[in-house]
Write a protein that holds these residues in place. Structure first.
Motif, short mmCIF file in Angstrom:
data_model
loop_
_atom_site.label_atom_id
_atom_site.label_comp_id
_atom_site.label_asym_id
_atom_site.label_seq_id
_atom_site.Cartn_x
_atom_site.Cartn_y
_atom_site.Cartn_z
N THR A 1 55.14 41.33 88.93
CA THR A 1 55.93 42.37 88.30
C THR A 1 56.82 43.02 89.34
OG1 THR A 1 54.20 43.99 88.70
CG2 THR A 1 54.14 42.85 86.58
N ALA A 2 57.81 43.67 88.88
CA ALA A 2 58.69 44.38 89.78
C ALA A 2 57.94 45.57 90.36
CB ALA A 2 59.93 44.87 89.02
N PRO A 3 58.35 46.02 91.53
CA PRO A 3 57.67 47.19 92.10
C PRO A 3 57.84 48.41 91.21
CG PRO A 3 59.62 46.61 93.39
CD PRO A 3 59.43 45.54 92.37
N ALA A 4 56.86 49.28 91.24
CA ALA A 4 56.90 50.50 90.43
C ALA A 4 58.06 51.37 90.89
CB ALA A 4 55.59 51.25 90.56
N PRO A 5 58.75 52.00 89.95
CA PRO A 5 59.86 52.88 90.34
C PRO A 5 59.35 54.08 91.13
CG PRO A 5 59.41 53.08 88.00
CD PRO A 5 58.56 51.98 88.51
N ARG A 6 60.14 54.49 92.09
CA ARG A 6 59.79 55.63 92.92
C ARG A 6 60.87 56.69 92.76
NH1 ARG A 6 60.05 53.14 98.49
NH2 ARG A 6 61.95 52.48 97.50
N GLY A 7 60.54 57.90 93.14
CA GLY A 7 61.50 58.99 93.06
C GLY A 7 62.72 58.74 93.92
N GLU A 8 62.55 58.06 95.06
CA GLU A 8 63.67 57.77 95.94
C GLU A 8 64.72 56.89 95.28
OE1 GLU A 8 60.40 57.00 97.08
OE2 GLU A 8 60.21 59.01 97.90
N ASP A 9 64.33 56.19 94.23
CA ASP A 9 65.27 55.33 93.51
C ASP A 9 66.31 56.15 92.75
OD1 ASP A 9 63.82 53.16 94.44
OD2 ASP A 9 62.64 52.97 92.60
N LEU A 10 66.09 57.44 92.61
CA LEU A 10 67.01 58.30 91.87
C LEU A 10 68.28 58.63 92.65
CD1 LEU A 10 64.53 60.82 90.25
CD2 LEU A 10 65.90 59.10 89.10
N THR A 11 68.23 58.55 93.97
CA THR A 11 69.38 58.93 94.79
C THR A 11 70.60 58.12 94.36
OG1 THR A 11 67.93 59.44 96.62
CG2 THR A 11 70.26 59.15 97.13
N GLY A 12 71.69 58.84 94.03
CA GLY A 12 72.92 58.19 93.60
C GLY A 12 73.05 58.01 92.11
N THR A 13 72.05 58.41 91.34
CA THR A 13 72.14 58.28 89.88
C THR A 13 72.63 59.59 89.28
OG1 THR A 13 69.85 58.98 89.54
CG2 THR A 13 70.24 56.62 89.82
N SER A 14 72.99 59.54 88.01
CA SER A 14 73.48 60.75 87.35
C SER A 14 72.44 61.27 86.38
CB SER A 14 74.78 60.45 86.60
OG SER A 14 74.53 59.54 85.56
N GLY A 15 72.59 62.54 86.03
CA GLY A 15 71.70 63.18 85.08
C GLY A 15 72.42 64.33 84.41
N THR A 16 71.71 65.04 83.56
CA THR A 16 72.28 66.16 82.83
C THR A 16 71.40 67.39 83.04
OG1 THR A 16 73.04 64.61 81.15
CG2 THR A 16 73.05 66.93 80.56
N VAL A 17 72.04 68.51 83.28
CA VAL A 17 71.31 69.77 83.48
C VAL A 17 70.79 70.25 82.13
CG1 VAL A 17 71.50 72.16 84.25
CG2 VAL A 17 72.74 70.37 85.47
N VAL A 18 69.47 70.51 82.05
CA VAL A 18 68.88 71.01 80.81
C VAL A 18 68.51 72.49 80.92
CG1 VAL A 18 68.07 68.79 79.95
CG2 VAL A 18 66.61 70.12 81.45
N THR A 19 68.30 72.97 82.13
CA THR A 19 68.10 74.39 82.40
C THR A 19 69.05 74.75 83.53
OG1 THR A 19 65.78 74.24 81.78
CG2 THR A 19 66.44 76.18 83.05
N ALA A 20 69.91 75.76 83.32
CA ALA A 20 70.94 76.11 84.30
C ALA A 20 70.35 76.28 85.70
CB ALA A 20 71.65 77.39 83.88
N ILE A 21 71.12 75.84 86.70
CA ILE A 21 70.68 75.92 88.09
C ILE A 21 71.43 77.06 88.77
CG2 ILE A 21 70.49 74.68 90.27
CD1 ILE A 21 70.76 72.05 88.63
N PRO A 22 70.73 78.12 89.19
CA PRO A 22 71.41 79.20 89.92
C PRO A 22 71.68 78.76 91.37
CG PRO A 22 69.08 79.69 89.69
CD PRO A 22 69.33 78.42 88.94
N ALA A 23 72.62 79.42 92.03
CA ALA A 23 72.94 79.09 93.42
C ALA A 23 71.71 79.30 94.28
CB ALA A 23 74.10 79.95 93.91
N GLY A 24 71.28 78.25 94.97
CA GLY A 24 70.12 78.34 95.85
C GLY A 24 68.79 78.35 95.13
N GLY A 25 68.77 78.35 93.81
CA GLY A 25 67.53 78.37 93.04
C GLY A 25 67.28 77.04 92.34
N TYR A 26 66.28 77.02 91.51
CA TYR A 26 65.91 75.79 90.81
C TYR A 26 66.20 75.88 89.32
CZ TYR A 26 63.51 73.81 94.82
OH TYR A 26 63.23 73.26 96.05
N GLY A 27 66.65 74.77 88.77
CA GLY A 27 66.79 74.58 87.33
C GLY A 27 66.14 73.25 86.99
N GLU A 28 66.48 72.68 85.84
CA GLU A 28 65.92 71.38 85.45
C GLU A 28 67.03 70.41 85.11
OE1 GLU A 28 61.60 72.16 83.46
OE2 GLU A 28 63.35 72.52 82.19
N VAL A 29 66.80 69.16 85.51
CA VAL A 29 67.77 68.09 85.25
C VAL A 29 67.03 66.93 84.59
CG1 VAL A 29 69.30 66.40 86.33
CG2 VAL A 29 69.25 68.74 87.17
#
Length: 164
Positions: A93-121
């Motif tokens: 089987t192919a190797p299990a996906p890792r979080g590092e595989d996300l670098t360079g991909t796109s996503g959509t903000v679902v909870t607004a991200i404040p400057a310097g703070g955390y939101g959700e994508v």
């Protein structure tokens, strides 16, 4: 000819048992590494029986010739079953996906991200939607498309808005 048909039917019953009990008797082969597995034996016995019956019925040969033809065809079917099962078991089987595989991909903000703070994508990892805590250098509104710049931890990512 009835003996050969009986062998063919016994082979089919063995095949059904193989499907129902899925590998219970596969350890009987020992050093032969699955060559005496239930699917191989079922294929051999079915091919021997049905080939013997066809040879006797269609060609009108004796039991000796029918047995020889059945053993030859059964050997080929058993060998083919063994090779196919080895190929299927070796299928990696192919190797299990890792979080590092996300670098360079796109996503959509679902909870607004404040400057310097955390939101959700919401991003897609191996085709599955996954929500990550996201941090950005500038405020990012909900619904904005973002690029993943880095993955600082297992549960968070660093993003920047996509410029079009």
């Amino acid at each position: 000819m009835a003996w050969f048909l009986g062998l063919g039917i016994v082979g089919l019953v063995l095949l059904v048992l193989c499907l129902v009990f899925d590998g219970v008797l596969d350890g009987l082969g020992g050093a032969m590494d699955g060559f005496l597995s239930l699917p191989v034996i079922a294929g051999f016995v079915s091919a021997l029986g049905f080939t013997g019956a066809i040879t006797m019925g269609a060609a009108g040969t004796g039991a000796g010739v029918a047995t020889s033809a059945g053993v030859a065809v059964g050997g080929v079917v058993g060998w083919g079953t063994w090779r196919l099962s080895r190929a299927l078991l070796r299928d990696g089987t192919a190797p299990a996906p890792r979080g590092e595989d996300l670098t360079g991909t796109s996503g959509t903000v679902v909870t607004a991200i404040p400057a310097g703070g955390y939101g959700e994508v919401l991003v897609y990892l191996a085709g599955q939607p996954v929500k990550y805590a996201a941090k950005a250098a500038i405020p990012v509104a909900r619904g904005t498309e973002v690029w993943v710049e880095s993955v600082p931890s297992v549960t968070s990512i660093s993003v920047r808005p996509v410029e079009r």
